[in-house]
Design a protein around this motif. Structure first.
Motif, PDB file in Angstrom:
ATOM      1  N   ALA A 240       0.866  -1.301  -0.031  1.00 15.15           N
ATOM      2  CA  ALA A 240      -0.106   0.101   0.010  1.00 15.15           C
ATOM      3  C   ALA A 240       0.894   1.272  -0.135  1.00 15.15           C
ATOM      4  CB  ALA A 240      -0.979   0.054   1.147  1.00 15.15           C
ATOM      5  N   PRO A 241       1.676   1.406   0.897  1.00 15.31           N
ATOM      6  CA  PRO A 241       2.575   2.700   1.023  1.00 15.31           C
ATOM      7  C   PRO A 241       3.416   2.786  -0.194  1.00 15.31           C
ATOM      8  CG  PRO A 241       2.723   1.813   2.906  1.00 15.31           C
ATOM      9  CD  PRO A 241       1.948   0.586   2.119  1.00 15.31           C
ATOM     10  N   GLY A 242       3.736   2.040  -0.997  1.00 17.39           N
ATOM     11  CA  GLY A 242       4.821   1.985  -2.240  1.00 17.39           C
ATOM     12  C   GLY A 242       3.840   2.266  -3.397  1.00 17.39           C
ATOM     13  N   MET A 243       2.663   1.854  -3.030  1.00 24.36           N
ATOM     14  CA  MET A 243       1.903   2.105  -4.397  1.00 24.36           C
ATOM     15  C   MET A 243       0.572   3.163  -4.375  1.00 24.36           C
ATOM     16  SD  MET A 243       1.165  -1.634  -5.673  1.00 24.36           S
ATOM     17  CE  MET A 243       1.032  -1.519  -7.377  1.00 24.36           C
ATOM     18  N   ALA A 244       0.629   3.695  -3.041  1.00 26.39           N
ATOM     19  CA  ALA A 244      -0.526   5.023  -2.715  1.00 26.39           C
ATOM     20  C   ALA A 244       0.334   6.375  -2.658  1.00 26.39           C
ATOM     21  CB  ALA A 244      -1.201   4.661  -1.447  1.00 26.39           C
TER      22      ALA A 244
END
Length: 324
Positions: A240-244
């Protein structure tokens, strides 16, 4: 070799160095396990760590070995050898390869998401990598046949790619910023397909469950269901963090003069941003659930419950390796 005068022989290196009942303890453990520097270690270093760990368990300690060196050897050993089978794991399937592999694949998925061939290629690469990771970090010691592995891989990859293409076609009707989140939606959906399929043997035949001291009590499909559900949640949150976060940054940067002048820099910048996120997200999301997971005996299959109650009437919880 004679026993060392420097360290005691009762250090429990079967367990992590830090208290696994707390999130902070698990985070410290996984920051060590997922350290990308471990994939650079030579076979000789890995074998040396394996020898130190195996010898220590037999009460044999090299002269001058310190406790810190013993723990370092334990973590090198854990980073490269499967906890249930003891086999050396394929290098890109190890948790220490997660950050460099995922930052490259995810960064490229998020850069090249506008055309169908690019979506197909990068989703295939991502699901192939996930299949290797899921197999490498499976729970239990039962072998899986080439036929079972091939069927699971084809099913998982086909499902994941179809999901990505479907979401991508929907994204063409929305704003460019929303379109940037399609890879994350596809990855989240694919994890729900890929992980259970690659570990379907565990769901069918169960995974080993033990008492607190590690004595094997039997195999449980119920334990496998809990293990796989926890891994799916961790993997989705890990991505999530790396793609958001990078989509917002890239959306802003692509309007600036620098990226308009040097558009080829888009992919390296995106890979770097994803890497920064993954360095922290990977160990912290692995730490969400204890590696040595547990469940109540009352939630196991009735026949296994009966066997456990017959052998150990007072036992209330069983333990198992959930995989990663």
């Amino acid at each position: 070799m004679a026993p060392s005068e420097h360290i005691p022989l009762d250090i429990n290196i079967k367990e992590p160095r830090w208290d696994q009942s707390t999130f902070v303890g698990r985070a410290n453990h996984f920051f060590t396990v997922t350290d990308p520097r471990n994939i650079l270690l030579s076979d000789a270093s890995l074998e040396n760590a394996r020898k130190i760990v195996h010898d220590y368990r037999q009460g044999i300690v090299p002269p001058g070995l310190t406790e810190d060196e013993l723990w370092r050897a334990k973590y090198i050993y854990d980073s490269a050898f499967h906890p249930d089978t003891g086999e050396k794991m394929f290098v890109i399937g190890r948790m220490s390869a997660q950050v460099p592999m995922n930052m490259t694949i995810t960064g490229c998925m998020m850069t090249f998401y506008r055309t169908t061939p690019a979506v197909l290629f990068w989703q295939w690469v991502n699901q192939s990598f996930n299949a290797v990771v899921n197999y490498t970090n499976r729970s239990g010691d039962a072998p899986i046949t080439v036929s079972q592995l091939g069927t699971a891989y084809v099913s998982a990859t086909t499902g994941a790619v179809a999901t990505a293409l479907g979401l991508n076609s929907l994204a063409k009707r929305v704003s460019p910023l929303v379109g940037r989140f399609v890879p994350f939606a596809a990855v989240a959906s694919a994890n729900c397909i890929n992980i259970p399929l690659m570990r379907q043997r565990e769901l069918k035949f169960g995974i080993p469950v033990t008492d607190e001291d590690g004595n094997r009590l039997g195999d449980s499909s119920k334990a496998a269901q809990q293990a796989i559900a926890q891994v799916v949640i961790s993997r989705i949150l890990m991505a999530a963090p790396g793609m958001a976060i990078p989509p917002f940054i890239m959306n802003t940067l692509e309007k600036k003069a620098f990226l308009k002048k040097f558009p080829w820099m888009s992919a390296p910048i995106q890979v770097g941003l994803v890497g920064i996120c993954l360095v922290f997200a990977t160990p912290l999301c692995c730490a969400l659930f204890p590696q040595k997971s547990s469940m109540s005996v009352s939630r196991l299959e009735p026949e296994l419950q009966a066997r456990i109650k017959e052998k150990s009437p007072g036992l209330e919880r069983v333990y198992f390796n959930k995989g990663l």
